[in-house]
Design an enzyme around this catalytic site. Structure first.
Site, mmCIF file in Angstrom:
data_model
loop_
_atom_site.group_PDB
_atom_site.id
_atom_site.type_symbol
_atom_site.label_atom_id
_atom_site.label_comp_id
_atom_site.label_asym_id
_atom_site.label_seq_id
_atom_site.Cartn_x
_atom_site.Cartn_y
_atom_site.Cartn_z
ATOM 1 N N LYS A 209 0.843 -1.196 0.000
ATOM 2 C CA LYS A 209 0.000 0.000 0.000
ATOM 3 C C LYS A 209 0.881 1.250 0.000
ATOM 4 O O LYS A 209 0.687 2.158 -0.790
ATOM 5 C CB LYS A 209 -0.902 -0.041 1.229
ATOM 6 N N GLU A 215 10.572 -4.687 4.607
ATOM 7 C CA GLU A 215 10.673 -6.071 4.140
ATOM 8 C C GLU A 215 10.359 -6.160 2.652
ATOM 9 O O GLU A 215 11.091 -6.791 1.867
ATOM 10 C CB GLU A 215 9.682 -6.973 4.896
ATOM 11 N N GLY A 270 -4.895 -2.189 5.300
ATOM 12 C CA GLY A 270 -4.090 -3.325 4.831
ATOM 13 C C GLY A 270 -4.752 -4.664 5.084
ATOM 14 O O GLY A 270 -4.888 -5.503 4.184
ATOM 15 N N ARG A 271 -5.214 -4.881 6.306
ATOM 16 C CA ARG A 271 -5.788 -6.191 6.645
ATOM 17 C C ARG A 271 -7.201 -6.362 6.093
ATOM 18 O O ARG A 271 -7.812 -7.410 6.269
ATOM 19 C CB ARG A 271 -5.757 -6.403 8.161
ATOM 20 N N GLU A 356 -4.893 -7.227 15.062
ATOM 21 C CA GLU A 356 -4.441 -5.891 14.698
ATOM 22 C C GLU A 356 -5.607 -4.902 14.808
ATOM 23 O O GLU A 356 -5.410 -3.735 15.124
ATOM 24 C CB GLU A 356 -3.887 -5.915 13.267
ATOM 25 N N HIS A 387 -4.955 -33.975 17.121
ATOM 26 C CA HIS A 387 -3.857 -34.852 17.531
ATOM 27 C C HIS A 387 -2.735 -34.070 18.196
ATOM 28 O O HIS A 387 -1.645 -34.588 18.375
ATOM 29 C CB HIS A 387 -3.337 -35.622 16.313
ATOM 30 N N LYS A 507 7.544 -0.608 12.608
ATOM 31 C CA LYS A 507 8.176 -0.358 11.312
ATOM 32 C C LYS A 507 9.390 0.561 11.448
ATOM 33 O O LYS A 507 10.286 0.519 10.620
ATOM 34 C CB LYS A 507 7.167 0.257 10.332
HETATM 35 C C1 G6Q Z 1 -2.465 -3.960 7.997
HETATM 36 C C2 G6Q Z 1 -1.204 -3.451 8.510
HETATM 37 C C3 G6Q Z 1 0.033 -4.120 7.983
HETATM 38 C C4 G6Q Z 1 0.363 -3.758 6.535
HETATM 39 C C5 G6Q Z 1 1.789 -4.206 6.257
HETATM 40 C C6 G6Q Z 1 2.204 -3.937 4.838
HETATM 41 O O1 G6Q Z 1 -3.554 -3.525 8.289
HETATM 42 O O2 G6Q Z 1 -1.160 -2.083 8.397
HETATM 43 O O3 G6Q Z 1 -0.017 -5.510 8.103
HETATM 44 O O4 G6Q Z 1 -0.532 -4.357 5.665
HETATM 45 O O5 G6Q Z 1 2.657 -3.572 7.148
HETATM 46 O O6 G6Q Z 1 2.120 -2.587 4.536
HETATM 47 P P1 G6Q Z 1 2.267 -2.115 3.049
HETATM 48 O O7 G6Q Z 1 1.182 -2.700 2.244
HETATM 49 O O8 G6Q Z 1 2.222 -0.602 3.089
HETATM 50 O O9 G6Q Z 1 3.611 -2.602 2.569
#
Ligand code: G6Q
Length: 546
Positions: A209, A215, A270-271, A356, A387, A507
Site C-alpha cells: 500500500k 521487508e 491493509g488487513r 491488529e 492430535h 516499522k
Molecule cells: C495492515 C497493517 C500491515 C500492513 C503491512 C504492509 O492492516 O497495516 O499488516 O498491511 O505492514 O504494509 P504495506 O502494504 O504498506 O507494505
C-alpha cells in the site's frame, strides 16, 4: 463520533455482569436437557452460511442482554456510518470502505463528495484484462516466454490474504502457473522460493500500500537484481514486475511502468485489502470470473450485516458472543479450526484481522479502557489439531471458545474421506460441549484408577459454521463474516478497529539498529544493556569489530 459512557457503566453491562453470576456454572448438558429444541432454535443463516450457536454457554436472556448492549453502544449506527463512507477511523481521519470494493457496478458510495464505485470497477477491469493476458500466455516475459510462475512480494495485509486465498481456492486455479509468496525480510525465504524458477518465466507482483515497507522493498530490490542478473537488461523490469500500491511516485522510482500498477485507496486498510488490487495474485490464479464470485460472497455478507435484524445477524451475534466470553468469562483466546485442509492459512489470516484491529488499549476518546479488548486468535485445521493441542481444550484448566468450520460437499471426489472429516467435526463439538462423566466411563468399563483422568468435564463452548461447499463465493462470505464480527466487537468496546499504531511503531524501530549491526567501525551503542550486548554478540559472530 460523540463520546459515550464508559462501557462498564452502561445499564446493559451491569445487567450482563449480574446475569453472568447466575449462569456461569450452568452446564450445557442442563441447557440442552431443559430445551430439547435448542439445537434447532439457536441456528441462524445468511449469505449461504449457517451459524449454530446452541453450544454456547448462554440462555435466551444472555442474547437479549447482549442485544441490549449492542443497542446501548449504538453498534448499528456505527455500522451505517461505515457503509456510508464516514471517517470512522478517527485516529487516521479515514473512511473505512472495504465494503465498496465488492459493491456491484451500479452502486453508489460517496467519499468526500465523490462516488468511488466507478474507480473500484475501473481497477477491477484493468486487473481482469491483465490477468487474462497472463493466463492465456499473451503477456510474455522479456525473452518472449509465457509466465509460468507468479511471486507475490508483500507482507502483513499485503500477503496474508493473498496466500490464504490462493491455498483455499487452489482447486479453482490455473495449474499451468505456480504461485509463491515472499513476505519475510529473511533472505532465505526469497532464495528458497526462487531457486527452481526460471527468471524468464517469472512475474513479480510487488504488493505494498505504502511502497515503503522495509521487508517488501528489500525483497523487491533482491528480485530486481535476480531478474537483471539473468536477463541483463533494464527493459526486462517492465515485463517481469507489476505493482499494487497507492503510491504511484514510489512505484515509478522503483522502475515499474505505472501502466502496470494497480491502485487502491487510503480508505482500504491493509488487513481489509485482500479484495482490492492486493488480490491480483488471487485473480491470476482463479481468473476474473471466479474472482467476481469471491467479491460477490463478500458482498452477500455485507448486505446481510447491513439489513438482517440483530437477532438473526451472523457477524453481529458472533461479535457479541466474543464480548460475552472475553469480558465476562475472562477468556483470553479464541480457537478457529477449519475442517478443510485448504483453509490451513485461514486462522493466520484471522489472527491479523482480529488482533491488529482490536488489540487496542484506549477507546475512541483516547481514554485507557477498564475492560478487556481483542482476544488472542489462533488455530489449525481439523483434524490435525485434534492430535496435538485439542487435549488442552478438552481437559485443560483454561476455557477456550472455538469456532469450528466445515463444508457439506467434498472438494475432492473422495466422499468417504469427507464423511470422516465431517464426523470428526461434529464429534468434537459434541465432546467439547457434553464431555464424558465418571458414571458414563464406569458404565463403559473404565478401570476405576483411570476414571478421574479420563473424565472430560465438557461445557466448552463452540460456534459451528457450515457452508455448502468451499467456493470463491463461500470464501468471500467467510472472510466478510469475520470482518464484521471484528467490527461489532470494536464498536461495543468503542475502539478504533481500523488503525494500527503499534505496527507503525514496529516499522521504525529496526531502522535505528540496522547501521549499528553493519557499521565498519565500532558503533557507540546507547540502548539498554541487554540490547547493547545482543548487538555486540551478533557483530562478533560475524567477525565485525566490537
Ligand atoms: C495492515 C497493517 C500491515 C500492513 C503491512 C504492509 O492492516 O497495516 O499488516 O498491511 O505492514 O504494509 P504495506 O502494504 O504498506 O507494505
Amino acid at each position: 463520533m460523540t463520546a459515550i459512557d464508559s462501557l462498564t457503566q452502561t445499564a446493559s453491562w451491569k445487567a450482563l455482569q449480574a446475569h453472568y453470576e447466575q449462569i456461569k456454572d450452568v452446564h450445557l448438558r442442563s441447557l440442552f436437557a431443559q430445551d430439547p429444541a435448542r439445537g434447532e432454535r439457536m441456528v441462524i443463516e445468511g449469505a449461504g452460511l449457517m451459524l449454530d450457536y446452541s453450544k454456547n454457554r448462554i440462555t435466551d436472556e444472555t442474547i437479549r442482554l447482549l442485544l441490549q448492549l449492542c443497542a446501548e453502544r449504538d453498534v448499528l449506527a456505527r455500522r451505517d456510518a461505515m457503509f456510508r463512507g464516514e471517517k470512522i477511523n478517527t485516529t487516521e481521519k479515514r473512511a473505512v470502505l472495504h465494503t465498496a470494493l465488492r459493491a456491484p457496478r451500479h452502486a453508489t458510495v460517496m467519499v468526500d463528495g465523490q462516488n468511488v464505485i466507478p474507480e473500484v470497477h475501473a481497477v477491477l477491469d484493468a486487473m481482469a484484462a491483465f490477468c487474462d493476458k497472463v493466463r492465456v500466455g499473451s503477456w510474455t516475459g522479456y525473452t518472449g516466454k509465457p509466465i509460468r510462475h507468479v511471486v507475490n512480494i508483500g507482507i502483513g495485509g499485503s500477503y496474508l490474504g493473498p496466500e490464504m486465498a490462493y491455498r483455499a481456492l487452489r482447486t479453482y486455479s490455473d495449474r499451468n502457473i505456480s504461485f509463491h509468496f515472499v513476505a519475510n525480510v529473511d533472505g532465505a525465504e526469497f532464495a528458497e522460493v526462487t531457486r527452481a524458477l526460471d527468471p524468464g518465466e517469472t512475474l513479480f507482483i510487488i504488493s505494498s500500500k505504502t511502497f515503503t515497507t522495509l521487508e517488501t522493498m528489500t525483497n523487491a530490490e533482491t528480485a530486481r537484481k535476480w531478474i537483471l542478473d539473468a536477463l541483463q537488461d533494464e527493459a526486462a523490469i517492465a515485463r517481469h514486475f507489476v505493482a499494487v500500491s497507492t503510491n504511484t511516485e514510489a512505484v515509478r522510482k522503483f522502475g515499474i511502468d505505472t501502466d502496470n500498477m494497480f491502485g487502491f485507496w487510503d480508505w482500504v486498510g491493509g488487513r481489509y485489502s485482500m479484495d482490492s488490487a492486493i488480490g491480483l495474485s488471487t485473480m491470476l490464479a482463479i481468473g476474473a470470473q471466479n474472482y467476481r464470485e469471491l467479491l460477490d460472497g463478500f458482498h452477500d455478507i455485507d448486505e446481510h450485516f447491513r439489513t438482517a435484524p440483530p437477532e438473526k445477524n451472523l457477524p453481529l451475534l458472533m461479535g457479541l458472543l466474543t464480548v460475552w466470553y472475553n469480558n465476562f468469562f475472562g477468556t483470553q483466546t479464541i480457537g478457529v479450526m477449519p475442517y478443510a485442509g485448504p483453509l490451513a492459512r485461514f486462522p493466520a489470516y484471522l489472527q491479523q484481522l482480529q488482533m491488529e484491529s482490536n488489540g487496542k488499549h484506549v477507546d475512541m476518546q483516547g481514554r485507557h479502557v477498564d475492560y478487556q479488548t481483542g482476544a488472542v486468535i489462533w488455530g489449525e485445521p481439523g483434524t490435525d489439531g485434534q492430535h496435538s493441542f485439542y487435549q488442552l481444550i478438552h481437559q485443560g484448566t483454561k476455557l477456550i471458545p472455538c469456532d469450528l468450520l466445515g463444508f457439506c460437499q467434498p472438494l475432492s471426489s473422495n466422499t468417504h474421506q469427507h464423511d470422516l472429516l465431517m464426523a470428526n467435526l461434529f464429534a468434537q463439538a459434541e465432546a467439547l460441549a457434553f464431555g464424558k462423566t465418571a458414571e458414563e466411563l464406569t458404565a463403559e468399563g473404565s478401570p476405576d484408577f483411570q476414571t478421574p483422568f479420563r473424565v472430560a468435564e465438557g461445557n466448552r463452548p463452540t460456534n459451528m459454521i457450515l457452508a455448502d461447499s468451499l467456493t470463491p463465493r463461500s470464501l468471500g462470505a467467510l472472510v466478510a463474516l469475520y470482518e464484521h464480527n471484528v467490527f461489532t466487537q470494536g464498536a461495543v468496546w468503542d475502539i478504533d478497529s481500523f488503525d494500527q499504531w503499534g505496527v507503525e511503531l514496529g516499522k521504525v524501530l529496526a531502522v535505528r539498529i540496522i547501521p549499528e549491526l553493519t557499521a565498519d567501525g565500532t558503533p557507540a551503542l546507547k540502548h539498554d544493556s541487554s540490547t547493547n550486548a545482543l548487538i555486540r554478540r551478533y557483530r562478533k559472530a560475524l567477525g565485525r569489530p566490537v
